[in-house]
Design a protein around this motif. Sequence first.
Motif, PDB file in Angstrom:
ATOM      1  N   UNK A  55       0.819  -1.207   0.000  1.00  0.00           N
ATOM      2  CA  UNK A  55       0.000   0.000   0.000  1.00  0.00           C
ATOM      3  C   UNK A  55       0.862   1.270   0.000  1.00  0.00           C
ATOM      4  N   UNK A  56       2.053   1.216   0.532  1.00  0.00           N
ATOM      5  CA  UNK A  56       2.887   2.418   0.579  1.00  0.00           C
ATOM      6  C   UNK A  56       3.240   2.954  -0.815  1.00  0.00           C
ATOM      7  N   UNK A  57       3.755   2.142  -1.739  1.00  0.00           N
ATOM      8  CA  UNK A  57       4.053   2.718  -3.065  1.00  0.00           C
ATOM      9  C   UNK A  57       2.809   3.181  -3.813  1.00  0.00           C
ATOM     10  N   UNK A  58       1.675   2.551  -3.542  1.00  0.00           N
ATOM     11  CA  UNK A  58       0.451   2.957  -4.223  1.00  0.00           C
ATOM     12  C   UNK A  58      -0.085   4.282  -3.694  1.00  0.00           C
ATOM     13  N   UNK A  59       0.205   4.602  -2.435  1.00  0.00           N
ATOM     14  CA  UNK A  59      -0.398   5.771  -1.798  1.00  0.00           C
ATOM     15  C   UNK A  59       0.563   6.899  -1.452  1.00  0.00           C
ATOM     16  N   UNK A  60       1.851   6.721  -1.660  1.00  0.00           N
ATOM     17  CA  UNK A  60       2.798   7.740  -1.197  1.00  0.00           C
ATOM     18  C   UNK A  60       2.681   9.061  -1.958  1.00  0.00           C
ATOM     19  N   UNK A  61       2.173   9.037  -3.182  1.00  0.00           N
ATOM     20  CA  UNK A  61       2.046  10.262  -3.962  1.00  0.00           C
ATOM     21  C   UNK A  61       0.608  10.777  -4.031  1.00  0.00           C
ATOM     22  N   UNK A  62      -0.320  10.130  -3.325  1.00  0.00           N
ATOM     23  CA  UNK A  62      -1.719  10.562  -3.333  1.00  0.00           C
ATOM     24  C   UNK A  62      -1.941  11.614  -2.251  1.00  0.00           C
ATOM     25  N   UNK A  63      -2.614  12.695  -2.619  1.00  0.00           N
ATOM     26  CA  UNK A  63      -2.866  13.793  -1.696  1.00  0.00           C
ATOM     27  C   UNK A  63      -4.361  13.943  -1.468  1.00  0.00           C
ATOM     28  N   UNK A  64      -4.736  14.298  -0.251  1.00  0.00           N
ATOM     29  CA  UNK A  64      -6.145  14.525   0.053  1.00  0.00           C
ATOM     30  C   UNK A  64      -6.523  15.967  -0.280  1.00  0.00           C
ATOM     31  N   UNK A  65      -7.732  16.373   0.099  1.00  0.00           N
ATOM     32  CA  UNK A  65      -8.196  17.729  -0.237  1.00  0.00           C
ATOM     33  C   UNK A  65      -7.427  18.819   0.505  1.00  0.00           C
ATOM     34  N   UNK A  66      -6.728  18.460   1.574  1.00  0.00           N
ATOM     35  CA  UNK A  66      -5.904  19.435   2.301  1.00  0.00           C
ATOM     36  C   UNK A  66      -4.482  19.515   1.763  1.00  0.00           C
ATOM     37  N   UNK A  67      -4.157  18.717   0.770  1.00  0.00           N
ATOM     38  CA  UNK A  67      -2.823  18.733   0.194  1.00  0.00           C
ATOM     39  C   UNK A  67      -1.816  17.884   0.941  1.00  0.00           C
ATOM     40  N   UNK A  68      -2.296  17.008   1.828  1.00  0.00           N
ATOM     41  CA  UNK A  68      -1.407  16.152   2.598  1.00  0.00           C
ATOM     42  C   UNK A  68      -1.556  14.709   2.147  1.00  0.00           C
ATOM     43  N   UNK A  69      -0.478  13.966   2.265  1.00  0.00           N
ATOM     44  CA  UNK A  69      -0.538  12.544   1.976  1.00  0.00           C
ATOM     45  C   UNK A  69      -0.665  11.788   3.291  1.00  0.00           C
ATOM     46  N   UNK A  70      -1.482  10.760   3.294  1.00  0.00           N
ATOM     47  CA  UNK A  70      -1.681   9.988   4.510  1.00  0.00           C
ATOM     48  C   UNK A  70      -0.553   9.015   4.772  1.00  0.00           C
ATOM     49  N   UNK A  71       0.198   8.686   3.730  1.00  0.00           N
ATOM     50  CA  UNK A  71       1.256   7.687   3.821  1.00  0.00           C
ATOM     51  C   UNK A  71       2.574   8.317   3.414  1.00  0.00           C
ATOM     52  N   UNK A  72       3.119   9.143   4.295  1.00  0.00           N
ATOM     53  CA  UNK A  72       4.357   9.836   3.953  1.00  0.00           C
ATOM     54  C   UNK A  72       5.594   8.990   4.207  1.00  0.00           C
ATOM     55  N   UNK A  73       5.449   7.887   4.952  1.00  0.00           N
ATOM     56  CA  UNK A  73       6.587   7.004   5.208  1.00  0.00           C
ATOM     57  C   UNK A  73       6.085   5.567   5.323  1.00  0.00           C
TER      58      UNK A  73
END
Length: 88
Positions: free
Chosen positions: A20-38
């Motif tokens: 899940x980390x490589x799939x989600x590391x570049x995805x950003x939410x509506x606040x501009x933050x990623x939930x999976x930064x590490x």
Amino acid sequence: ELIITLYIGFLGLIFSSYFVYPAEKDAFDENGKTGFSSYADALWWGVVTVTTISYGDKVPQTWIGKTIASCFLVFAISFFALPAVTTT
């Protein structure tokens, strides 16, 4: 048998976080933050998902991440329910 169950569950946790980390590391939410930064964030998500606690603080944003999460969640539920069913 219980040690083997814990070991396979631990491997499931590691693999779910790893995928899940490589799939989600570049995805950003509506606040501009990623939930999976590490990877540690992905591991935390894996712990709460595989144990079916699911706090909801880390949620996959992409369809690939959601598909991976769904597969591992079904695996976790069926895997941890299996010893409970077979021992009764």
